[in-house]
Motif scaffolding. Structure first.
Motif, mmCIF file in Angstrom:
data_model
loop_
_atom_site.group_PDB
_atom_site.id
_atom_site.type_symbol
_atom_site.label_atom_id
_atom_site.label_comp_id
_atom_site.label_asym_id
_atom_site.label_seq_id
_atom_site.Cartn_x
_atom_site.Cartn_y
_atom_site.Cartn_z
ATOM 1 N N THR A 175 0.841 -1.195 0.000
ATOM 2 C CA THR A 175 0.000 0.000 0.000
ATOM 3 C C THR A 175 0.871 1.238 0.000
ATOM 4 O O THR A 175 1.821 1.341 0.788
ATOM 5 C CB THR A 175 -0.922 0.025 1.232
ATOM 6 O OG1 THR A 175 -1.738 -1.143 1.239
ATOM 7 C CG2 THR A 175 -1.809 1.266 1.216
ATOM 8 N N ALA A 196 1.096 5.091 0.828
ATOM 9 C CA ALA A 196 0.429 6.095 1.659
ATOM 10 C C ALA A 196 1.200 7.401 1.565
ATOM 11 O O ALA A 196 2.420 7.438 1.795
ATOM 12 C CB ALA A 196 0.357 5.618 3.109
ATOM 13 N N SER A 197 0.519 8.453 1.203
ATOM 14 C CA SER A 197 1.163 9.751 1.065
ATOM 15 C C SER A 197 1.104 10.505 2.384
ATOM 16 O O SER A 197 0.034 10.738 2.950
ATOM 17 C CB SER A 197 0.471 10.571 -0.030
ATOM 18 O OG SER A 197 1.004 11.888 -0.067
ATOM 19 N N ARG A 224 0.906 16.992 -3.979
ATOM 20 C CA ARG A 224 0.721 15.822 -4.849
ATOM 21 C C ARG A 224 2.069 15.196 -5.177
ATOM 22 O O ARG A 224 3.069 15.887 -5.373
ATOM 23 C CB ARG A 224 0.015 16.223 -6.140
ATOM 24 C CG ARG A 224 -1.358 16.828 -5.939
ATOM 25 C CD ARG A 224 -1.939 17.297 -7.249
ATOM 26 N NE ARG A 224 -2.248 16.172 -8.123
ATOM 27 C CZ ARG A 224 -2.610 16.309 -9.404
ATOM 28 N NH1 ARG A 224 -2.679 17.501 -9.946
ATOM 29 N NH2 ARG A 224 -2.892 15.246 -10.130
ATOM 30 N N LEU A 273 -0.568 10.603 -6.216
ATOM 31 C CA LEU A 273 -1.109 10.509 -4.866
ATOM 32 C C LEU A 273 -1.397 11.904 -4.332
ATOM 33 O O LEU A 273 -0.519 12.770 -4.311
ATOM 34 C CB LEU A 273 -0.114 9.809 -3.934
ATOM 35 C CG LEU A 273 0.014 8.285 -4.010
ATOM 36 C CD1 LEU A 273 1.065 7.817 -3.022
ATOM 37 C CD2 LEU A 273 -1.309 7.614 -3.726
ATOM 38 N N GLU A 274 -2.629 12.099 -3.903
ATOM 39 C CA GLU A 274 -2.992 13.347 -3.255
ATOM 40 C C GLU A 274 -2.531 13.288 -1.794
ATOM 41 O O GLU A 274 -2.291 12.208 -1.253
ATOM 42 C CB GLU A 274 -4.495 13.563 -3.338
ATOM 43 C CG GLU A 274 -5.046 13.646 -4.756
ATOM 44 C CD GLU A 274 -4.572 14.884 -5.507
ATOM 45 O OE1 GLU A 274 -4.116 15.841 -4.835
ATOM 46 O OE2 GLU A 274 -4.643 14.891 -6.744
ATOM 47 N N GLU A 331 -3.586 10.414 0.734
ATOM 48 C CA GLU A 331 -4.254 9.335 -0.010
ATOM 49 C C GLU A 331 -3.488 8.020 0.143
ATOM 50 O O GLU A 331 -2.269 8.001 0.283
ATOM 51 C CB GLU A 331 -4.354 9.702 -1.489
ATOM 52 C CG GLU A 331 -5.130 8.695 -2.327
ATOM 53 C CD GLU A 331 -5.232 9.106 -3.787
ATOM 54 O OE1 GLU A 331 -5.906 8.386 -4.552
ATOM 55 O OE2 GLU A 331 -4.629 10.137 -4.164
ATOM 56 N N ARG A 332 -4.205 6.907 0.090
ATOM 57 C CA ARG A 332 -3.630 5.565 0.153
ATOM 58 C C ARG A 332 -4.075 4.783 -1.086
ATOM 59 O O ARG A 332 -5.241 4.841 -1.485
ATOM 60 C CB ARG A 332 -4.090 4.831 1.415
ATOM 61 C CG ARG A 332 -3.647 5.486 2.707
ATOM 62 C CD ARG A 332 -4.303 4.838 3.914
ATOM 63 N NE ARG A 332 -3.856 3.450 4.056
ATOM 64 C CZ ARG A 332 -2.803 3.070 4.780
ATOM 65 N NH1 ARG A 332 -2.086 3.985 5.422
ATOM 66 N NH2 ARG A 332 -2.469 1.806 4.888
ATOM 67 N N VAL A 333 -3.131 4.053 -1.691
ATOM 68 C CA VAL A 333 -3.416 3.266 -2.895
ATOM 69 C C VAL A 333 -2.794 1.881 -2.741
ATOM 70 O O VAL A 333 -1.596 1.770 -2.445
ATOM 71 C CB VAL A 333 -2.850 3.950 -4.161
ATOM 72 C CG1 VAL A 333 -3.037 3.049 -5.381
ATOM 73 C CG2 VAL A 333 -3.515 5.299 -4.391
#
Length: 299
Positions: free
Chosen positions: A5, A7-8, A13, A71-72, A75-77
């Motif tokens: 994952t 995570a920012s 950005r 990624l803002e 935000e998590r992706v």
């Protein structure tokens, strides 16, 4: 499969391009017996920077992520990267996200791959072929240097030493550039998404190519005045190139640098100073040679 994952924690950005980074933790021979990492590994990584990144040598990478992830803040992706091994061995595989400022490297995990130990296409094109090209160019240049020495009075003189030096220097740089260009062919799916990194690699490759061509000319061009002029220009451009590598692309911090152009900071400084001194020496030699030719013509 590499999963995790992103995570920012930044306040702005962040744009990243997904890939993997592989470090060789062990070597497994054709019989499946584990061996220690070869002692020449660190030496090759020192003198041949592309040796630091062997990801495309031993793995084919696939992922369903966009070529560039934005990624803002906060935000998590989740991500999933599929890797397909190409050669037996023990590898420590990290998720690797290239960004405009510095790469994000996952913790990684060691995996054991069994099967064929035959050289991969990546090894051939990014290691063996560049070495062959470098050796071939050095042999051809030395033949030409020997011919020039027989035709002139350059036997065992400083001119001959200088020509041999540039033959060796440009041949080494040919190995370096060939490795980078073959790597670029495999890196194109993810590198262009990060425009600043792509621009650096392309501009550094172009500068290195110009230095190589100038080095070839310095080794074989005649007469002596032109040889000295090219030698001075080549040394000056080389010093500028290593200055840019030392203080540009993330300054002195190795974490920020593209591995294929990462050279130890102390080495960069030493090479920069040495080529600056050589440029001064060849400038003085060229001036003295022109003065000598004018006196000869007057006489």
């Amino acid at each position: 499969m590499v999963t995790g994952t992103l995570a920012s924690l930044a306040t702005e950005r962040i744009e990243m391009s997904p890939y993997i980074f592989v470090t060789l933790s062990e070597v497994i021979d054709a019989n499946g017996v584990r061996q220690e990492v070869p002692p020449y590994y660190d030496l090759l990584a020192f003198i041949y920077p592309p040796y630091r990144d062997q990801s495309s040598w031993y793995f084919r990478v696939e992922h369903r992520l966009p070529s560039s992830i934005v990624l803002e803040p906060g935000e998590r992706v989740d991500y999933e990267i599929r890797i397909y091994p190409l050669k037996a061995g023990a590898y420590h595989v990290h998720s690797f996200f290239l960004s405009e400022n510095f790469p994000r490297l996952g913790i990684g995990q060691t995996i054991i791959v069994t099967g064929s130990g035959a050289p991969t296409t990546g090894e051939i094109t990014q290691l063996y072929l560049p070495l062959a090209l470098g050796l071939a160019s050095f042999a051809i240049l030395m033949l030409r240097v020997m011919q020039i020495s027989r035709k002139t009075s350059a036997h065992f003189t400083r001119e001959k030493v200088a020509r041999v030096y540039f033959a060796a220097k440009s041949s080494f740089e040919t190995v370096w550039l060939a490795g980078v260009l073959f790597w670029l062919a495999s890196a194109m799916p993810y590198l262009p998404a990060i425009e600043a990194r792509c621009a650096f690699v392309l501009s550094a490759s172009a500068a290195l190519a110009a230095i190589i061509v100038a080095g070839y000319a310095s080794a074989i061009i005649m007469p002596k005045t032109r040889h000295l002029a090219f030698a001075m220009a080549t040394s000056a451009i080389t010093a500028a190139f290593y200055f840019a590598l030392l203080f540009g692309e993330g300054s002195l911090y190795s974490t920020y640098k593209v591995p294929h152009f990462f050279v130890d900071g102390l080495t960069l400084f030493a090479v920069m100073v040495a080529n600056s001194l050589l440029a001064i020496y060849f400038a003085i030699a060229a001036r003295n040679e022109r003065r000598k030719n004018r006196l000869t013509s007057v006489a």
